[in-house]
Design a protein around this motif. Structure first.
Motif, PDB file in Angstrom:
ATOM      1  N   LYS A   1     -11.132-101.467  62.716  1.00 56.50           N
ATOM      2  CA  LYS A   1     -10.862-101.705  61.289  1.00 56.50           C
ATOM      3  C   LYS A   1     -11.439-100.540  60.495  1.00 56.50           C
ATOM      4  O   LYS A   1     -12.646-100.279  60.552  1.00 56.50           O
ATOM      5  N   CYS A   2     -10.563 -99.834  59.799  1.00 58.15           N
ATOM      6  CA  CYS A   2     -10.998 -98.635  59.078  1.00 58.15           C
ATOM      7  C   CYS A   2     -10.700 -98.769  57.591  1.00 58.15           C
ATOM      8  O   CYS A   2      -9.650 -99.294  57.210  1.00 58.15           O
ATOM      9  N   LEU A   3     -11.621 -98.248  56.802  1.00 63.19           N
ATOM     10  CA  LEU A   3     -11.426 -98.217  55.352  1.00 63.19           C
ATOM     11  C   LEU A   3     -11.479 -96.759  54.911  1.00 63.19           C
ATOM     12  O   LEU A   3     -12.426 -96.042  55.240  1.00 63.19           O
TER      13      LEU A   3
ATOM     14  N   SER B   1     -14.904-110.868  50.799  1.00 66.32           N
ATOM     15  CA  SER B   1     -14.189-111.104  52.069  1.00 66.32           C
ATOM     16  C   SER B   1     -14.088-109.802  52.886  1.00 66.32           C
ATOM     17  O   SER B   1     -13.804-109.831  54.079  1.00 66.32           O
ATOM     18  N   HIS B   2     -14.339-108.659  52.246  1.00 68.45           N
ATOM     19  CA  HIS B   2     -14.303-107.368  52.963  1.00 68.45           C
ATOM     20  C   HIS B   2     -15.680-106.987  53.514  1.00 68.45           C
ATOM     21  O   HIS B   2     -15.803-105.984  54.209  1.00 68.45           O
ATOM     22  N   HIS B   3     -16.694-107.772  53.176  1.00 71.93           N
ATOM     23  CA  HIS B   3     -18.045-107.392  53.624  1.00 71.93           C
ATOM     24  C   HIS B   3     -18.189-107.556  55.135  1.00 71.93           C
ATOM     25  O   HIS B   3     -17.642-108.470  55.731  1.00 71.93           O
ATOM     26  N   ASN B   4     -18.947-106.624  55.728  1.00 71.06           N
ATOM     27  CA  ASN B   4     -19.257-106.681  57.160  1.00 71.06           C
ATOM     28  C   ASN B   4     -17.988-106.687  58.027  1.00 71.06           C
ATOM     29  O   ASN B   4     -17.939-107.349  59.059  1.00 71.06           O
TER      30      ASN B   4
ATOM     31  N   VAL C   1     -15.621 -96.089  58.230  1.00 74.22           N
ATOM     32  CA  VAL C   1     -15.255 -95.848  56.828  1.00 74.22           C
ATOM     33  C   VAL C   1     -15.164 -94.342  56.606  1.00 74.22           C
ATOM     34  O   VAL C   1     -15.997 -93.578  57.103  1.00 74.22           O
ATOM     35  N   LEU C   2     -14.143 -93.943  55.883  1.00 71.57           N
ATOM     36  CA  LEU C   2     -14.033 -92.550  55.459  1.00 71.57           C
ATOM     37  C   LEU C   2     -14.342 -92.516  53.969  1.00 71.57           C
ATOM     38  O   LEU C   2     -13.773 -93.310  53.205  1.00 71.57           O
TER      39      LEU C   2
ATOM     40  N   MET D   1     -19.497-102.367  55.740  1.00 74.43           N
ATOM     41  CA  MET D   1     -19.502-101.913  57.135  1.00 74.43           C
ATOM     42  C   MET D   1     -20.252-102.865  58.058  1.00 74.43           C
ATOM     43  O   MET D   1     -21.235-103.484  57.671  1.00 74.43           O
ATOM     44  N   LYS D   2     -19.790-102.913  59.324  1.00 75.70           N
ATOM     45  CA  LYS D   2     -20.533-103.646  60.346  1.00 75.70           C
ATOM     46  C   LYS D   2     -21.756-102.810  60.725  1.00 75.70           C
ATOM     47  O   LYS D   2     -21.779-101.601  60.475  1.00 75.70           O
TER      48      LYS D   2
END
Ligand SMILES: C[S@@+](CC[C@H](N)C(=O)[O-])C[C@H]1O[C@@H](n2cnc3c(N)ncnc32)[C@H](O)[C@@H]1O
Length: 281
Positions: free
Chosen positions: A72-74, A134-137, A142-143, A165-166
């Motif tokens: 999973k990338c942001l 809901s996007h936490h962890n 991440v870029l 981020m995890k």
């Protein structure tokens, strides 16, 4: 292009086109206005001005895990979306976000490219600070490339990115930097740097590092690309941050005021000495 051990696809695929489709693509690119990302598509390209971000990508990808499948990338500040598209083309589950800081709808550009390349990347017009809990962890990678100096409050933004981020997730980071002097800060209403009204700081690499470390990130490796930009791979090591003292908005406002005062004093001094020289003639 540097040799790489990676099994990643390093370029977006070639899309074949008829002459009519090629011409239509040229018109579409013009209608979407100036692109920041160079992408080759249907025998043309989104910009003639430079090849960004290919030279950066070619330095970064050797540090990306051998496979990004299902990661999973942001992509924070995704702009026209090259990084999101190339990661999604390699099987990552990617969300690219951007606030469209200028009057160009860069998210529309990214969405159009996605409609052509069909990588599966998703794009959203949003401020990173507004991503819901809901996007936490959630994110493995991440870029945040070329965004830091556009953030009025880096401390709050880095805390938010940390939350998204995890543990042990990777952060690819890049920012314009000042390698010869002190960090320069600009007020929100200022257009002092390179006539860019959205540039709030040109920090030294040391200050950038400290800001990241105070917000729970550890440097894995600096990525030397260009002396005016600081690129690095970081890892999230802590969730709780050290209480920051130097990078709060209040502290920055204080520094901006001091820097303005110093500049005004310097200007006054040089005007005075010019006047003295003139009167001596
Ligand atoms: C210089 S561009 C970098 C684009 C791309 N990441 C790259 O390295 O090529 C910075 C982008 O960050 C976006 N941006 C600035 N602040 C942001 C924020 N708080 N949340 C999301 N995007 C932001 C701007 O709209 C702009 O498109």
């Amino acid at each position: 292009m540097p040799k790489s051990k990676t099994s990643l696809k390093l370029r977006l695929p070639r899309i074949k086109a008829t002459q009519a489709e090629h011409d239509e693509t040229i018109n579409k690119i013009a209608s979407l206005r100036q692109f920041y990302h160079y992408v080759e598509i249907k025998g043309t390209q989104t910009t003639q001005v430079h090849k960004h971000p290919l030279p950066v990508w070619d330095e970064i990808h050797p540090l990306i895990p051998l496979t990004v499948k299902d990661m999973k990338c942001l992509d924070v500040g995704c702009n026209s979306g090259f990084y999101s598209l190339i990661l999604a083309a390699n099987g990552a589950d990617v969300l690219g976000i951007d606030i469209n800081q200028t009057d160009i709808d860069v998210v529309a550009q990214a969405e159009w490219l996605e409609s052509e390349f069909k990588t599966g990347a998703k794009f959203q017009r949003t401020d990173v600070l507004d991503l819901p809990s809901s996007h936490h962890n959630q994110y493995d990678m991440v870029l945040c490339l070329g965004v830091y100096h556009h953030l009025p409050d880096t401390d709050t933004a880095l805390q938010k990115i940390n939350k998204l981020m995890k543990k042990d997730a990777l952060l690819f980071f890049g920012s314009v930097t000042n390698r010869f002097g002190e960090s320069q800060y600009y007020a929100e209403d200022s257009a002092e740097f390179a006539n860019d009204p959205y540039c709030y700081r040109i920090a030294t690499p040391e200050d950038i590092l400290e800001d990241l470390q105070e917000n729970g990130f550890e440097l894995v490796e600096e990525i030397p690309i260009d002396s005016s930009v600081y690129y690095g791979l970081f890892k999230k090591v802590k969730t709780t941050r050290k209480k920051t003292t130097r990078f709060t908005p209040d502290k920055i406002a204080e520094i901006v005021a001091q820097q303005r005062k110093a500049k005004e004093a310097e200007l006054k001094k040089s005007k005075k000495s010019a006047k003295t020289k003139k009167s001596k003639k």
